[in-house]
Write an enzyme that holds these catalytic residues in place. Sequence first.
Site, PDB file in Angstrom:
ATOM      1  N   ASN A  56       0.874  -1.170   0.000  1.00 40.59           N
ATOM      2  CA  ASN A  56       0.000   0.000   0.000  1.00 40.59           C
ATOM      3  C   ASN A  56       0.913   1.223   0.000  1.00 40.59           C
ATOM      4  OD1 ASN A  56      -1.831   2.022   0.376  1.00 40.59           O
ATOM      5  ND2 ASN A  56      -2.336   1.503   2.496  1.00 40.59           N
ATOM      6  N   TRP A  57       1.084   1.788  -1.180  1.00 40.98           N
ATOM      7  CA  TRP A  57       2.005   2.925  -1.294  1.00 40.98           C
ATOM      8  C   TRP A  57       1.429   4.205  -0.687  1.00 40.98           C
ATOM      9  CZ3 TRP A  57       4.167   2.522  -7.030  1.00 40.98           C
ATOM     10  CH2 TRP A  57       5.153   1.530  -7.070  1.00 40.98           C
ATOM     11  N   LYS A  58       0.152   4.181  -0.335  1.00 40.05           N
ATOM     12  CA  LYS A  58      -0.520   5.388   0.175  1.00 40.05           C
ATOM     13  C   LYS A  58      -0.256   6.562  -0.788  1.00 40.05           C
ATOM     14  CE  LYS A  58       0.078   3.594   4.789  1.00 40.05           C
ATOM     15  NZ  LYS A  58      -0.256   3.789   6.186  1.00 40.05           N
TER      16      LYS A  58
ATOM     17  N   HIS B 202      -9.822   1.323   4.437  1.00 38.32           N
ATOM     18  CA  HIS B 202      -8.570   1.551   5.183  1.00 38.32           C
ATOM     19  C   HIS B 202      -8.844   2.517   6.336  1.00 38.32           C
ATOM     20  CE1 HIS B 202      -4.464   2.716   6.125  1.00 38.32           C
ATOM     21  NE2 HIS B 202      -4.081   1.634   5.480  1.00 38.32           N
TER      22      HIS B 202
ATOM     23  N   GLU C  72      -7.274   4.916   7.424  1.00 40.27           N
ATOM     24  CA  GLU C  72      -7.047   6.333   7.104  1.00 40.27           C
ATOM     25  C   GLU C  72      -8.255   6.929   6.390  1.00 40.27           C
ATOM     26  OE1 GLU C  72      -3.236   5.784   5.209  1.00 40.27           O
ATOM     27  OE2 GLU C  72      -2.381   5.218   7.143  1.00 40.27           O
TER      28      GLU C  72
ATOM     29  N   GLU D 275      -6.097  -4.892  10.274  1.00 40.90           N
ATOM     30  CA  GLU D 275      -5.104  -3.857  10.523  1.00 40.90           C
ATOM     31  C   GLU D 275      -5.445  -3.120  11.818  1.00 40.90           C
ATOM     32  OE1 GLU D 275      -2.908  -2.689   6.770  1.00 40.90           O
ATOM     33  OE2 GLU D 275      -4.629  -1.377   6.860  1.00 40.90           O
TER      34      GLU D 275
ATOM     35  N   GLY E 255       1.677   2.414  10.658  1.00 38.91           N
ATOM     36  CA  GLY E 255       2.615   3.523  10.529  1.00 38.91           C
ATOM     37  C   GLY E 255       3.250   3.962  11.833  1.00 38.91           C
TER      38      GLY E 255
ATOM     39  N   SER F 188       2.767  -2.003  10.484  1.00 39.72           N
ATOM     40  CA  SER F 188       4.211  -2.000  10.745  1.00 39.72           C
ATOM     41  C   SER F 188       4.856  -3.366  10.491  1.00 39.72           C
ATOM     42  CB  SER F 188       4.490  -1.496  12.163  1.00 39.72           C
ATOM     43  OG  SER F 188       4.021  -0.157  12.310  1.00 39.72           O
TER      44      SER F 188
ATOM     45  N   GLY G 172       2.478  -0.940   4.347  1.00 32.76           N
ATOM     46  CA  GLY G 172       2.574   0.469   4.000  1.00 32.76           C
ATOM     47  C   GLY G 172       4.026   0.898   3.868  1.00 32.76           C
ATOM     48  N   GLY G 173       4.560   1.505   4.934  1.00 33.48           N
ATOM     49  CA  GLY G 173       5.900   2.103   4.898  1.00 33.48           C
ATOM     50  C   GLY G 173       6.972   1.203   4.301  1.00 33.48           C
TER      51      GLY G 173
HETATM   52  C1  PEP Z   1      -1.197   0.234   5.829  1.00 33.97           C
HETATM   53  O1  PEP Z   1      -1.214   1.397   5.467  1.00 33.97           O
HETATM   54  O2  PEP Z   1      -2.090  -0.528   5.439  1.00 33.97           O
HETATM   55  C2  PEP Z   1      -0.127  -0.205   6.725  1.00 33.97           C
HETATM   56  C3  PEP Z   1      -0.202  -1.394   7.246  1.00 33.97           C
HETATM   57  O3  PEP Z   1       0.888   0.685   6.934  1.00 33.97           O
HETATM   58  P1  PEP Z   1       2.275   0.385   7.715  1.00 33.97           P
HETATM   59  O4  PEP Z   1       2.811  -0.911   7.144  1.00 33.97           O
HETATM   60  O5  PEP Z   1       3.154   1.551   7.372  1.00 33.97           O
HETATM   61  O6  PEP Z   1       1.968   0.260   9.155  1.00 33.97           O
END
Ligand code: PEP
Length: 251
Positions: free
Chosen positions: A10-12, A97, A99, A169, A175, A214, A235-236
């Site tokens: 997930n590049w956001k 999501h 966010e 999640e 994040g 994470s 994500g990150g």
């Molecule tokens: C996400 O945005 O779905 C996510 C899991 O982010 P991160 O891996 O950065 O926690």
Amino acid sequence: MRPKALIAANWKMNKLPSEVSAWVRDLKDALTGKVLNADLAICAPYPHLPALVEAVRRTAIRPGAQDVSAHKAGAYTGEVAAAMLQDVGVELVIIGHSERRQYHQESDTLINAKLQRLQEHGLVPILCIGETITEREAGMTEQIVLGQLTACLQGISLKLAAELIIAYEPVWAIGTGKTATAEDAQEVCGAIRTTLLKLYPTLAEGIRILYGGSMKPDNAAELLSQPDINGGLVGGASLEVASYLGIAEGA
Ligand code: PEP
């Protein structure tokens, strides 16, 4: 049968459309000679999608988007319809999501409508559910997560297990660098599986449940070895080829 792991990036709201093809080329180069126990998908912002679809053509990497409109078409300025994503060649779409729930007040009812739009166009939803830290500390994790699951899946029927992906999640892990322990993540993913068994008795064992929050190369293997965790939404750590691949190698 236990489904093959899926590691979905997930590049956001990161990277530029002009950077996509070089990134995918670097990933393909890094994959040369490797045999992964995981399928790969990349969920990118809308403007990146034509370049992403082109870059992953003739590979097993599946192109994905990060949201979709709950409407079919018409006067909805700024929205993107499922038909448009299908036309561009997208296969997977993240919905719900945290966010989106947090910054755009998305409700389970809205997410359910988005899921219906995706189904109308043969697109596979990655349906995100998860509790906040306040909810976890109040002992409400399963109530919240399973409540979101059943509300988002209200009236949704499936013909194949591959038509639906769930991403558990925990909001407090996204994040933040705080990962759920493998035991805690498995406990919730196990409860999700039990609910899926009630909703889709013949398909539930084959529905992928991803963990997200994470996930990193150094914690992926333990999370991915849990019986009800069938991959990750990342994500990150998905922004760099090395860490994304490092997670996939943990499967
Ligand atoms: C996400 O945005 O779905 C996510 C899991 O982010 P991160 O891996 O950065 O926690």
